[in-house]
Design a protein around this motif. Sequence first.
Motif, PDB file in Angstrom:
ATOM      1  N   VAL A   1       3.529 -18.896  48.815  1.00 45.64           N
ATOM      2  CA  VAL A   1       4.527 -19.930  49.074  1.00 45.64           C
ATOM      3  C   VAL A   1       5.862 -19.524  48.456  1.00 45.64           C
ATOM      4  O   VAL A   1       5.916 -19.002  47.344  1.00 45.64           O
ATOM      5  CB  VAL A   1       4.049 -21.284  48.495  1.00 45.64           C
ATOM      6  CG1 VAL A   1       5.151 -22.336  48.554  1.00 45.64           C
ATOM      7  CG2 VAL A   1       2.803 -21.760  49.237  1.00 45.64           C
TER       8      VAL A   1
ATOM      9  N   THR B   1      10.462 -18.748  49.274  1.00 37.03           N
ATOM     10  CA  THR B   1      11.543 -18.281  50.141  1.00 37.03           C
ATOM     11  C   THR B   1      11.763 -16.798  49.845  1.00 37.03           C
ATOM     12  O   THR B   1      11.898 -16.400  48.686  1.00 37.03           O
ATOM     13  CB  THR B   1      12.832 -19.070  49.871  1.00 37.03           C
ATOM     14  OG1 THR B   1      12.594 -20.455  50.157  1.00 37.03           O
ATOM     15  CG2 THR B   1      13.974 -18.576  50.733  1.00 37.03           C
TER      16      THR B   1
ATOM     17  N   LYS C   1       5.452 -22.322  53.371  1.00 32.24           N
ATOM     18  CA  LYS C   1       4.980 -23.453  52.585  1.00 32.24           C
ATOM     19  C   LYS C   1       3.531 -23.756  52.943  1.00 32.24           C
ATOM     20  O   LYS C   1       3.067 -23.441  54.037  1.00 32.24           O
ATOM     21  CB  LYS C   1       5.871 -24.682  52.767  1.00 32.24           C
ATOM     22  CG  LYS C   1       5.695 -25.459  54.029  1.00 32.24           C
ATOM     23  CD  LYS C   1       6.611 -26.689  54.025  1.00 32.24           C
ATOM     24  CE  LYS C   1       6.069 -27.757  54.936  1.00 32.24           C
ATOM     25  NZ  LYS C   1       6.846 -28.980  54.888  1.00 32.24           N
ATOM     26  N   LYS C   2       2.852 -24.349  51.996  1.00 34.06           N
ATOM     27  CA  LYS C   2       1.437 -24.687  52.172  1.00 34.06           C
ATOM     28  C   LYS C   2       1.325 -26.137  52.624  1.00 34.06           C
ATOM     29  O   LYS C   2       2.004 -27.014  52.101  1.00 34.06           O
ATOM     30  CB  LYS C   2       0.683 -24.487  50.859  1.00 34.06           C
ATOM     31  CG  LYS C   2      -0.803 -24.795  50.945  1.00 34.06           C
ATOM     32  CD  LYS C   2      -1.478 -24.502  49.608  1.00 34.06           C
ATOM     33  CE  LYS C   2      -2.949 -24.850  49.634  1.00 34.06           C
ATOM     34  NZ  LYS C   2      -3.602 -24.552  48.338  1.00 34.06           N
TER      35      LYS C   2
ATOM     36  N   ASP D   1      10.254 -28.474  57.736  1.00 34.42           N
ATOM     37  CA  ASP D   1       9.646 -29.746  57.327  1.00 34.42           C
ATOM     38  C   ASP D   1       9.211 -30.609  58.506  1.00 34.42           C
ATOM     39  O   ASP D   1       8.837 -31.763  58.328  1.00 34.42           O
ATOM     40  CB  ASP D   1      10.616 -30.536  56.430  1.00 34.42           C
ATOM     41  CG  ASP D   1      10.809 -29.840  55.087  1.00 34.42           C
ATOM     42  OD1 ASP D   1       9.812 -29.329  54.535  1.00 34.42           O
ATOM     43  OD2 ASP D   1      11.954 -29.803  54.591  1.00 34.42           O
TER      44      ASP D   1
END
Length: 196
Positions: free
Chosen positions: A49, A51, A66-67, A102
């Motif tokens: 995880v 950037t 992301k997880k 997101d």
Amino acid sequence: MTNFFKYFLLLITLSCNAQSPIINLSEDDGTIIQNSYIKDINNDLNSFVGTYIYNDGNVYFKVILKKIVMSYNQRYYEDIIVGEMQYRVNGVDMFNSLNDIDTNFPNQAVQHSIGGNSILLNHYKPLCNDCMPNEKRLRLMFDDNRGYGDVIIQRITVGGNNAIKFEPRTSLPTRSDNDPIITRIIPNTTFIMIKQ
């Protein structure tokens, strides 16, 4: 007493039906069990995880991973890694999906630009000659809107910094000789990306 016994049986029946098997992600053999949960019990996904950025002055490539815990894919639940990316050449965005990081898609692993949870040990193909004996890599699905395939991600260290080796690989469908050749936006190149 009989009402108590009936309620007790009803409670047991409901709790048995409500439970789904939990399968350890690192032991998953690919068998699909409806409504099961493939859980990252050992937290193998967590270390990927972050950037990551590659920048050589001409090419700027940013990946966010992301997880997502207990994502439902219409058949079963699973812990997954999803990602989005920005690929820029000479200051011009060739691909940018960072705004979707997101977004809660109906099938997260498939609808993000990067997604999945396949853990590779160093003896799994593609073989890893520079991996430590128990090192784990990731194989995720990869799509840049022009071509799709997978990406192999290996954790590495560069100059004391956490980084990843990011290797996209194309898996285009078979075409006839008359079909135009499709060139993916993001090339099949190994990118060494520094964690931010």
